[in-house]
Design a protein around this motif. Structure first.
Motif, PDB file in Angstrom:
ATOM      1  N   LEU A  79       2.308 -27.107 -18.567  1.00 30.47           N
ATOM      2  CA  LEU A  79       2.810 -26.260 -19.588  1.00 30.47           C
ATOM      3  C   LEU A  79       4.111 -25.764 -18.477  1.00 30.47           C
ATOM      4  N   SER A  80       4.065 -26.190 -16.535  1.00 37.01           N
ATOM      5  CA  SER A  80       4.477 -25.514 -15.898  1.00 37.01           C
ATOM      6  C   SER A  80       5.793 -26.477 -15.704  1.00 37.01           C
ATOM      7  N   ARG A  81       5.598 -27.836 -16.298  1.00 42.56           N
ATOM      8  CA  ARG A  81       6.864 -28.874 -16.117  1.00 42.56           C
ATOM      9  C   ARG A  81       7.580 -28.478 -17.365  1.00 42.56           C
ATOM     10  N   GLU A  82       7.400 -28.076 -18.230  1.00 38.51           N
ATOM     11  CA  GLU A  82       7.787 -27.408 -19.676  1.00 38.51           C
ATOM     12  C   GLU A  82       8.556 -26.417 -19.288  1.00 38.51           C
ATOM     13  N   ALA A  83       8.184 -25.747 -18.238  1.00 40.69           N
ATOM     14  CA  ALA A  83       8.450 -23.786 -18.698  1.00 40.69           C
ATOM     15  C   ALA A  83       8.294 -23.240 -20.131  1.00 40.69           C
ATOM     16  N   LEU A  84       7.107 -23.434 -20.307  1.00 38.67           N
ATOM     17  CA  LEU A  84       7.397 -22.617 -22.348  1.00 38.67           C
ATOM     18  C   LEU A  84       4.818 -22.187 -21.236  1.00 38.67           C
ATOM     19  N   PRO A  85       5.070 -21.136 -21.122  1.00 37.51           N
ATOM     20  CA  PRO A  85       4.492 -20.053 -20.765  1.00 37.51           C
ATOM     21  C   PRO A  85       3.606 -19.484 -22.172  1.00 37.51           C
ATOM     22  N   ALA A  86       2.059 -20.439 -22.351  1.00 39.48           N
ATOM     23  CA  ALA A  86       1.319 -19.376 -23.595  1.00 39.48           C
ATOM     24  C   ALA A  86       0.635 -18.766 -22.754  1.00 39.48           C
ATOM     25  N   THR A  87      -0.151 -17.517 -23.311  1.00 40.83           N
ATOM     26  CA  THR A  87      -0.562 -16.480 -23.413  1.00 40.83           C
ATOM     27  C   THR A  87      -2.036 -16.866 -23.559  1.00 40.83           C
ATOM     28  N   TYR A  88      -2.793 -17.778 -24.063  1.00 39.38           N
ATOM     29  CA  TYR A  88      -3.658 -18.371 -24.039  1.00 39.38           C
ATOM     30  C   TYR A  88      -3.602 -19.408 -24.360  1.00 39.38           C
ATOM     31  N   ALA A  89      -5.054 -20.372 -23.857  1.00 38.61           N
ATOM     32  CA  ALA A  89      -5.193 -21.839 -24.772  1.00 38.61           C
ATOM     33  C   ALA A  89      -6.500 -21.894 -25.312  1.00 38.61           C
ATOM     34  N   ILE A  90      -6.158 -22.568 -26.450  1.00 40.12           N
ATOM     35  CA  ILE A  90      -8.097 -23.532 -27.081  1.00 40.12           C
ATOM     36  C   ILE A  90      -8.329 -24.507 -27.687  1.00 40.12           C
ATOM     37  N   PRO A  91      -8.938 -25.088 -27.366  1.00 43.58           N
ATOM     38  CA  PRO A  91      -9.192 -26.698 -27.716  1.00 43.58           C
ATOM     39  C   PRO A  91      -9.215 -26.864 -28.911  1.00 43.58           C
ATOM     40  N   THR A  92      -9.591 -26.688 -29.812  1.00 40.83           N
ATOM     41  CA  THR A  92      -9.228 -26.575 -31.697  1.00 40.83           C
ATOM     42  C   THR A  92      -9.672 -24.914 -31.655  1.00 40.83           C
ATOM     43  N   ASP A 131       5.877 -24.360 -31.477  1.00 37.79           N
ATOM     44  CA  ASP A 131       4.733 -22.500 -31.963  1.00 37.79           C
ATOM     45  C   ASP A 131       5.050 -22.039 -30.736  1.00 37.79           C
ATOM     46  N   VAL A 132       4.648 -22.166 -29.315  1.00 34.87           N
ATOM     47  CA  VAL A 132       4.690 -21.750 -28.055  1.00 34.87           C
ATOM     48  C   VAL A 132       6.059 -21.260 -27.517  1.00 34.87           C
ATOM     49  N   LYS A 133       6.423 -22.209 -27.646  1.00 37.06           N
ATOM     50  CA  LYS A 133       8.595 -21.502 -27.470  1.00 37.06           C
ATOM     51  C   LYS A 133       8.762 -20.482 -28.433  1.00 37.06           C
ATOM     52  N   GLY A 134       8.318 -20.587 -29.586  1.00 40.96           N
ATOM     53  CA  GLY A 134       9.227 -19.742 -30.620  1.00 40.96           C
ATOM     54  C   GLY A 134       8.144 -18.492 -29.962  1.00 40.96           C
ATOM     55  N   GLY A 135       7.347 -18.516 -30.659  1.00 45.75           N
ATOM     56  CA  GLY A 135       6.419 -17.221 -29.463  1.00 45.75           C
ATOM     57  C   GLY A 135       7.039 -16.603 -28.608  1.00 45.75           C
ATOM     58  N   PHE A 136       7.331 -17.523 -27.284  1.00 42.79           N
ATOM     59  CA  PHE A 136       7.437 -16.485 -26.462  1.00 42.79           C
ATOM     60  C   PHE A 136       8.982 -16.566 -26.366  1.00 42.79           C
ATOM     61  N   GLN A 137      10.489 -16.953 -27.242  1.00 42.59           N
ATOM     62  CA  GLN A 137      11.359 -16.199 -26.853  1.00 42.59           C
ATOM     63  C   GLN A 137      11.580 -14.669 -28.594  1.00 42.59           C
ATOM     64  N   GLU A 138      10.554 -14.834 -29.229  1.00 42.25           N
ATOM     65  CA  GLU A 138      10.752 -13.356 -29.809  1.00 42.25           C
ATOM     66  C   GLU A 138       9.636 -12.835 -29.215  1.00 42.25           C
ATOM     67  N   GLY A 139       9.124 -12.342 -27.658  1.00 42.28           N
ATOM     68  CA  GLY A 139       8.885 -12.019 -26.997  1.00 42.28           C
ATOM     69  C   GLY A 139       6.781 -11.618 -27.596  1.00 42.28           C
ATOM     70  N   LEU A 140       6.030 -12.685 -28.687  1.00 41.18           N
ATOM     71  CA  LEU A 140       4.968 -12.745 -29.385  1.00 41.18           C
ATOM     72  C   LEU A 140       3.932 -13.221 -27.997  1.00 41.18           C
ATOM     73  N   ASP A 141       2.583 -12.728 -28.133  1.00 40.43           N
ATOM     74  CA  ASP A 141       2.038 -14.074 -27.875  1.00 40.43           C
ATOM     75  C   ASP A 141       1.619 -14.594 -28.193  1.00 40.43           C
ATOM     76  N   THR A 142       1.006 -16.138 -27.416  1.00 41.25           N
ATOM     77  CA  THR A 142       0.502 -17.009 -28.138  1.00 41.25           C
ATOM     78  C   THR A 142      -0.559 -17.705 -27.135  1.00 41.25           C
ATOM     79  N   LEU A 143      -1.329 -18.395 -28.522  1.00 41.32           N
ATOM     80  CA  LEU A 143      -2.025 -19.327 -28.279  1.00 41.32           C
ATOM     81  C   LEU A 143      -2.366 -20.796 -28.882  1.00 41.32           C
TER      82      LEU A 143
END
Length: 286
Positions: A271-284, A233-245
């Motif tokens: 996230l830094s270790r995996e080099a995959l930034p997310a725009t937002y994060a939420i527990p559930t 989800d995060v990697k795919g959104g990032f690669q598509e230039g989309l924001d991610t939650l």
């Protein structure tokens, strides 16, 4: 560091549509998560469009029926786009051949029968792997009990005759209630390690996003990708230039401490270790 939020409503006004994951985000394989259902209903009520984007290897109709049986209300979503849909378009084009070897479960048989009316379909013949021109993998035949090691012979046969594998579900594992199951992506990884070629059609790869955008039919929409899969989800959104939650309480919840209160420092380090930034994060999702 992603911005930690408590609810989708905090950012909903910034988006026209969401591409929302299912397993681990909307349900656990058995029952829907009430907070997630309510969040999607509220997003639609304010004019947003909800695309349920899943790496399920089955067509959208089978997934809709599964959600109905689970009790996910129809007013929580507008469209369903599956990895199976995207893989169907590739296989039934005939571009990879028409004699198809198959690795998958009985529950995935709808892949061959539930075809959209607008899909021109080449005549597909199911054959044994040594006689095939292409290999379709939707998952393990008995995913409750089997592992990728059980498929070593099948994969070696396919490699020996030079088959390209079409992987209809790039997920490696999924949590089914309290059980962790292997998915088609694990078999595709094993096939590549044996020297075979695998093509992927679900998240994080482009075909499923291309299909979702076409189905959505909006001009230049503001899209938010939601899910608990960092590498899908995060990697795919990032690669598509989309924001991610990023839903931290899903498949990688053990990385962040308490499920309902993820440790920001541990989240940032992960996230830094995996080099995959997310725009937002939420527990559930709620």
């Amino acid at each position: 560091m992603p911005r930690l939020i408590a609810s989708l409503a905090e950012i909903a006004a910034d988006y026209d549509a969401v591409f929302c994951d299912l397993w681990g985000c909307l349900h656990n394989g058995y029952t829907p998560f009430p907070g997630a259902v309510a969040a999607l209903q509220a997003f639609r009520a304010q004019g947003g469009r909800v695309v349920l984007m899943t790496n399920a290897p089955r067509p959208r109709g089978a997934v809709a029926a599964q959600l109905d049986r689970m009790g996910v209300p129809r007013d929580a979503w507008d469209l369903i786009v599956t990895s199976g849909d995207a893989t169907q378009l590739a296989l039934f084009s005939g571009d990879y051949g028409t004699r198809v070897g198959f690795i998958g479960a009985e529950k995935d048989e709808s892949f061959f029968t539930d075809l959209p009316a607008d899909l021109w379909a080449a005549k597909i013949e199911r054959v044994a792997i040594p006689e095939a021109e292409v290999l379709l993998c939707t998952g393990l035949a008995q995913d409750l009990t089997e592992t990728p090691e059980d498929y070593r012979l099948h994969l070696a046969q396919a490699r020996n005759v030079g088959l390209t594998m079409l992987c209809a579900n790039p997920d490696i594992i999924v949590d089914y209630g309290d059980k962790r199951l292997w998915c088609a992506g694990a078999l595709a990884q094993a096939y590549e390690k044996l020297g075979g070629e695998a093509l992927y059609f679900g998240k994080p790869h482009p075909p499923i996003y291309d299909l979702a955008r076409r189905q959505l039919g909006l001009d230049d929409p503001r899209i938010l990708c939601i899910g608990d899969g960092l590498w899908t989800d995060v990697k795919g959104g990032f690669q598509e230039g989309l924001d991610t939650l990023y839903v931290t309480g899903g498949i990688s919840a053990h990385e962040f401490g308490p499920v309902d209160a993820p440790d920001p420092a541990r989240l940032e380090a992960f996230l830094s270790r995996e080099a995959l930034p997310a725009t937002y994060a939420i527990p559930t999702l709620q």
